[in-house]
Design an enzyme around this catalytic site. Sequence first.
Site, PDB file in Angstrom:
ATOM      1  CB  SER A  49      -0.965  -0.050   1.189  1.00  0.00           C
ATOM      2  OG  SER A  49      -1.983   0.905   1.059  1.00  0.00           O
ATOM      3  CG  ASP A  99      -7.108  -2.058  -3.779  1.00  0.00           C
ATOM      4  OD1 ASP A  99      -7.483  -0.927  -3.421  1.00  0.00           O
ATOM      5  OD2 ASP A  99      -5.935  -2.453  -3.640  1.00  0.00           O
ATOM      6  CG  HIS A 159      -5.755  -2.016  -0.120  1.00  0.00           C
ATOM      7  ND1 HIS A 159      -4.964  -1.544  -1.142  1.00  0.00           N
ATOM      8  CD2 HIS A 159      -5.182  -1.575   1.023  1.00  0.00           C
ATOM      9  CE1 HIS A 159      -3.969  -0.844  -0.645  1.00  0.00           C
ATOM     10  NE2 HIS A 159      -4.077  -0.854   0.672  1.00  0.00           N
TER      11      HIS A 159
END
Length: 320
Positions: A156, A259, A289
Site C-alpha cells: 500500500s 480495490d 486491499h
Amino acid sequence: MAAPLDPVIAQIIPLMPMRDPAIMTPQSARDSLRALAAARAAVPPPSVAEVQDIKVKGGAGPLDARVYRVGTKPAPTVVYFHGGGWVAGDLETHDRQARNLAIETGSDVVSVDYRRPPETRFPGAFEDAFSAVSDVFNRVAEFGGDARRLGVAGDSAGGNLAATTAIACRDAGIKLAAQLLVYPVVDAVGSYADARENARFPSRADNADGYFLTRATMEWFCGHYLADPADAADWRVSPLRAASLAGLAPAVVTTAWFDPLRDEGAAYARALEAAGVRVKHHEGPGLIHGYFGMGDASEAARAEAKRARADFGALLARGA
C-alpha cells in the site's frame, strides 16, 4: 469474468479498521490498526531464527527498524516498508508480514519505521525510505551480506515508498535485485478527489466503497501526507508519473480485484514492462486491499501472497 469476492474476506470486511474517514483521526487510525494486530496476539507468529531491533539512518536522523533473520548463512536482504496510508502502521502492525517475507524468500528483512504525517509530511517518508535503503546497502555485511541480492518491498503506502525508492536507487547507482510492490499507491495526482483523474482508473469508481479501503479514505490519506496537493505530481509521490522507468529493478506487482487502487497498480506494471523492466503481475482475483495480512483466515489470500513472495524470492536469488 472476474472471480467473485472471497466469502471469507466478505466476512472480514466489517471487522476492518480505518473505514470511515468522516470520523477518523490520525491517532484513531493508528490505534485501530494496532488493536487489530493485538487481537491476534494469541496466535503464535511465524517463527524466524532471530529478531533484532536496530537503528537505521533516516532523512533527518536515526529511525527504529527491526531485522528478521532466517539463519546465519549469506542471504538476500530486503528493506520493507509497512502500509497504513503513510499515516498509520508501524513495526508491530506488520510484524507477521515481515516474518512471512523473510521465511518465504530466505532473506534478512529490515522493516523500517519511517516518519508519518501529519507530524512529518511529504517528502519525509520518502527521504526516510531512501536513506534507510542506502544505509542498509552500505552496511549489507551486517545483514544478508550480499549487495547483489538487495531488494525493496512494501504494501500500500509502503508499496509506494518501495517503488519510489527503487527509482531513487537507480538514479544513485544502487543496483537493486528486485522490488515487491503490494497493491501500491502509484498515482496520487488529484488526491483521489478529482473526477477527471479518477476516470483514468475505473476501479476507483467500481471499488469506491464496500471493500475495506475506500476512495474517500485514500483522499483522507493524501490530505494528511501532502501539505501541497500539487506535490502529488512529483514522482516521489506518483511513480507512474516519473520521466523514465527504464533501468529499474525487476518487479513483482500485486493488485486486488476489489480495490480502488487496482487499476493504477496494473498501469504501473504495464508501464514498467513497456520500459523494459521484467515484471510479474498478480491480479488478486476475489481479493481486497490488505489481503497480505489475511492469510491466516483466507486460503485464497494466503495462496496469492505466497505466489507473489515466491516470485520475489526467485528474483532476489538471481541477484542484480
